[in-house]
Design a protein around this motif. Structure first.
Motif, short mmCIF file in Angstrom:
data_model
loop_
_atom_site.label_atom_id
_atom_site.label_comp_id
_atom_site.label_asym_id
_atom_site.label_seq_id
_atom_site.Cartn_x
_atom_site.Cartn_y
_atom_site.Cartn_z
N VAL A 1 18.53 -10.42 42.54
CA VAL A 1 17.73 -9.23 42.84
C VAL A 1 18.67 -8.04 42.94
O VAL A 1 19.65 -8.08 43.69
CB VAL A 1 16.96 -9.38 44.16
CG1 VAL A 1 16.17 -8.12 44.47
CG2 VAL A 1 16.03 -10.59 44.12
N THR A 2 18.38 -7.00 42.18
CA THR A 2 19.12 -5.75 42.25
C THR A 2 18.22 -4.71 42.90
O THR A 2 17.04 -4.61 42.56
CB THR A 2 19.53 -5.26 40.84
OG1 THR A 2 20.33 -6.27 40.23
CG2 THR A 2 20.29 -3.96 40.90
N VAL A 3 18.78 -3.95 43.83
CA VAL A 3 18.01 -2.96 44.57
C VAL A 3 18.56 -1.57 44.27
O VAL A 3 19.78 -1.37 44.24
CB VAL A 3 18.08 -3.23 46.09
CG1 VAL A 3 17.34 -2.17 46.87
CG2 VAL A 3 17.53 -4.61 46.40
N ASP A 4 17.66 -0.63 44.05
CA ASP A 4 18.07 0.75 43.85
C ASP A 4 17.02 1.66 44.47
O ASP A 4 15.91 1.23 44.79
CB ASP A 4 18.23 1.07 42.37
CG ASP A 4 19.28 2.14 42.11
OD1 ASP A 4 19.68 2.83 43.08
OD2 ASP A 4 19.69 2.30 40.97
N PHE A 5 17.39 2.92 44.65
CA PHE A 5 16.52 3.88 45.30
C PHE A 5 16.44 5.14 44.45
O PHE A 5 17.40 5.51 43.79
CB PHE A 5 17.06 4.26 46.69
CG PHE A 5 17.17 3.07 47.61
CD1 PHE A 5 16.11 2.74 48.44
CD2 PHE A 5 18.30 2.28 47.62
CE1 PHE A 5 16.20 1.65 49.28
CE2 PHE A 5 18.40 1.19 48.45
CZ PHE A 5 17.34 0.87 49.29
N VAL A 6 15.28 5.78 44.48
CA VAL A 6 15.10 7.03 43.77
C VAL A 6 14.33 7.97 44.69
O VAL A 6 13.46 7.55 45.44
CB VAL A 6 14.37 6.83 42.42
CG1 VAL A 6 12.99 6.27 42.62
CG2 VAL A 6 14.31 8.11 41.62
#
Length: 97
Positions: free
Chosen positions: A86-91
């Motif tokens: 699982v890769t997590v990113d924010f925008v």
């Protein structure tokens, strides 16, 4: 929620004092939201199979739901019969209004 839904009496819930005057009824209990979030995590894990999951959070309003959803996915990854990366990113998105 149907238009004619009357919700639940607020006296059935622990409402913070600073919200008591602003709240008339509760339409969706917190436990139901948690249950549906867990079910969504299970559906995601099932639908994704063994594919890498890329989770993208739209900041500010979605962080709590996003964190709860990822907690459920993490638990399924640790306790289930399969584990997927699982890769997590924010925008951060600015309103166009």
């Amino acid at each position: 929620i149907r238009d004619e839904e009357s919700g639940y009496n607020k006296n059935l819930f622990c409402i913070p004092k600073h919200y008591e005057e602003d709240l008339e009824r509760v339409f969706i209990p917190h436990g139901l939201i948690l249950d549906r979030t867990e079910r969504l995590a299970r559906d995601i894990m099932q639908d994704m199979g063994n594919h890498h999951i890329v989770a993208l959070c739209v900041l500010k309003g979605g962080y709590k739901f996003f964190a709860d959803l990822l907690d459920h996915i993490k638990a399924l990854n640790q306790n289930g019969d399969k584990s997927v990366p699982v890769t997590v990113d924010f925008v951060r998105i600015k309103s166009y209004c």
